[in-house]
Design a protein around this motif. Structure first.
Motif, PDB file in Angstrom:
ATOM      1  N   ILE A   1     -29.100  28.498 -55.229  1.00  0.00           N
ATOM      2  CA  ILE A   1     -29.619  27.264 -56.058  1.00  0.00           C
ATOM      3  C   ILE A   1     -28.559  26.993 -57.100  1.00  0.00           C
ATOM      4  N   GLY A   2     -28.153  25.725 -57.000  1.00  0.00           N
ATOM      5  CA  GLY A   2     -27.202  25.266 -57.853  1.00  0.00           C
ATOM      6  C   GLY A   2     -26.531  23.871 -57.706  1.00  0.00           C
ATOM      7  N   PRO A   3     -25.739  23.387 -58.751  1.00  0.00           N
ATOM      8  CA  PRO A   3     -25.154  21.883 -58.297  1.00  0.00           C
ATOM      9  C   PRO A   3     -24.262  21.830 -57.103  1.00  0.00           C
ATOM     10  N   VAL A   4     -23.707  22.653 -56.578  1.00  0.00           N
ATOM     11  CA  VAL A   4     -22.954  22.627 -55.465  1.00  0.00           C
ATOM     12  C   VAL A   4     -23.110  23.912 -54.279  1.00  0.00           C
TER      13      VAL A   4
ATOM     14  N   ARG B   1     -18.097  24.384 -53.499  1.00  0.00           N
ATOM     15  CA  ARG B   1     -17.429  25.388 -54.427  1.00  0.00           C
ATOM     16  C   ARG B   1     -16.181  25.886 -54.070  1.00  0.00           C
ATOM     17  N   ARG B   2     -15.885  26.278 -52.718  1.00  0.00           N
ATOM     18  CA  ARG B   2     -14.848  26.864 -52.202  1.00  0.00           C
ATOM     19  C   ARG B   2     -13.909  25.655 -52.412  1.00  0.00           C
TER      20      ARG B   2
ATOM     21  N   ILE C   1      -9.047  23.832 -58.382  1.00  0.00           N
ATOM     22  CA  ILE C   1      -8.872  24.439 -59.691  1.00  0.00           C
ATOM     23  C   ILE C   1      -7.319  25.307 -59.929  1.00  0.00           C
ATOM     24  N   ARG C   2      -7.306  26.201 -58.985  1.00  0.00           N
ATOM     25  CA  ARG C   2      -6.368  26.847 -58.969  1.00  0.00           C
ATOM     26  C   ARG C   2      -5.122  26.324 -58.561  1.00  0.00           C
ATOM     27  N   GLU C   3      -4.940  25.330 -57.931  1.00  0.00           N
ATOM     28  CA  GLU C   3      -3.775  24.649 -57.536  1.00  0.00           C
ATOM     29  C   GLU C   3      -3.554  23.917 -58.732  1.00  0.00           C
ATOM     30  N   ASP C   4      -4.307  23.265 -59.533  1.00  0.00           N
ATOM     31  CA  ASP C   4      -4.050  22.554 -60.813  1.00  0.00           C
ATOM     32  C   ASP C   4      -3.455  23.554 -61.658  1.00  0.00           C
ATOM     33  N   ALA C   5      -4.055  24.774 -61.826  1.00  0.00           N
ATOM     34  CA  ALA C   5      -3.309  25.720 -62.699  1.00  0.00           C
ATOM     35  C   ALA C   5      -1.891  26.152 -62.416  1.00  0.00           C
TER      36      ALA C   5
END
Length: 414
Positions: free
Chosen positions: A11-14, A19-20, A26-30
């Motif tokens: 249950i969740g927005p994605v 999410r993967r 996110i990790r690439e941006d960081a």
């Protein structure tokens, strides 16, 4: 129905697949953010090249001749290992005794959180023949001579008064001063904001530490007055060669609140890597919501609160336990001698811009602001000397400890 076609119970927005992808983005941006930041300088003081006999370079644990100068072949084996990073070369370093190098390959590790260790910088230590270095050495010896003077008596004790007067006379002493003079109120203190405010010892080293369902009373085992070691040249040389100590510590049977330099150095001698920061965090959180930053989103939620009060600031104390060990990125010798709790290595620290904005919109402001109180929690002598392993400038800087040749001699156990 095949196993991989079973209906998901998420249950969740994605979903998991989306999410993967988000996690990877996110990790690439960081990673790209860190890569794009300018590289800081990693300056040396020139001693490595200046002295062929390496008297200005760190060589503890290697074999030395009777004058205390390192065996050149053994030193080259250390440098070879540091330059290659090959574990085989580290196993071939010529040691002088039983003491081993502690974590010498730590600087080659990569961390997946925050900036890389080599993406942070620090100033070069004072040159071995400089007036600055002379004043640092004098301060260290005065710390040794005054190690049994209670902090509460600094303003009246003849030894601390003499120390302040003597350090004032040096032409390049860079410790804090009052109207151009070292006083008993500035003696052995640091140069970062807040270091001259209040008593010598912070309340964070005296107050009880809330620890789950109990409290830790900050009375520690310490050595008795006059329990000094390496007070002869031969004892020093034996330890410099990695030998075993000639004598053992004599401990006070009564646990004590930290009262003087001897107590403080023994505390530093025994603490684990993030003990000071964890203790400060727990004490601050013990004050309740007033200790948290106003930007903490849980403070403004009508329906949510952090997981257990102690971690209400986005795992604040857990963050402490991950940041501090990441600063341990320099090879150093194991402590073979009981007289080395107060050892010093390197210059009085100066802040270097190693700050790193965090992409987390909540965590960055919440963690950084909540630790304002921790940045100057440890009102100790300069973070060289008795408090070498405590905070160099501020908690979040997690000072870089890169391999730096030209680091000047240890002066310890005097």
């Amino acid at each position: 129905m095949k196993k991989d076609e079973l209906k998901s119970c998420e249950i969740g927005p994605v979903n998991a697949k989306s999410r993967r992808k988000q996690a990877a983005s996110i990790r690439e941006d960081a990673a790209e953010f860190q890569e794009d930041r300018p590289l800081p300088p990693h300056p040396c003081n020139g001693d490595e090249e200046k002295y062929a006999n390496k008297i200005g370079s760190y060589s503890k644990g290697l074999p030395h001749h009777s004058l205390g100068e390192v065996d050149r072949t053994a030193y080259k084996s250390l440098i070879k290992a540091l330059e290659s990073g090959d574990p085989v070369d580290f196993e071939s370093i010529a040691l002088g005794g039983a003491a081993k190098l502690t974590n010498p390959q730590g600087a080659y590790a990569f961390d997946l959180a925050g900036p890389d260790s080599h993406h942070l910088g620090m100033i070069a230590p004072p040159a071995f023949s400089s007036a600055w270095q002379a004043s640092e050495m004098a301060e260290l010896y005065w710390q040794a001579l005054t190690r049994d003077v209670p902090f509460a008596e600094f303003s009246t004790n003849p030894l601390t008064m003499a120390a302040a007067s003597d350090l004032t006379s040096f032409t390049d002493f860079r410790g804090p001063k009052d109207s151009g003079k070292v006083t008993t109120s500035t003696l052995f203190r640091g140069s970062t904001p807040g270091d001259l405010v209040g008593p010598y010892i912070s309340q964070f080293l005296w107050k009880d530490i809330p620890y789950g369902g109990t409290a830790i009373v900050q009375k520690y085992r310490t050595t008795v007055a006059g329990d000094d070691h390496m007070t002869t040249y031969q004892d020093w040389l034996d330890i410099q060669n990695g030998g075993a100590p000639a004598s053992q510590n004599e401990y006070d049977p009564t646990p004590r609140y930290i009262r003087n330099g001897r107590d403080l150095s023994e505390w530093v001698h025994r603490d684990f890597t993030f003990q000071s920061f964890l203790a400060g965090c727990l004490i601050l959180l013990g004050f309740g919501q007033g200790a948290l930053d106003a930007a903490n989103p849980y403070l403004h939620s009508a329906t949510q609160v952090g997981y257990v009060w102690r971690t209400a600031s986005f795992g604040l104390c857990g963050t402490v336990g991950t940041v501090r060990p990441r600063g341990l990125l320099v090879p150093e010798m194991a402590d073979p001698s009981p007289g080395q709790a107060g050892r010093v290595r390197g210059a009085r620290p100066q802040p270097v811009d190693g700050s790193c904005p965090l992409p987390d919109p909540f965590g960055a402001a919440s963690v950084a602001s909540s630790f304002r109180g921790l940045q100057q929690v440890w009102k100790l002598p300069s973070p060289h000397g008795l408090s070498r392993r405590l905070s160099y400038s501020s908690f979040l800087s997690s000072w870089p400890r890169l391999h730096c040749r030209g680091w000047h001699h240890d002066a310890e156990g005097v």
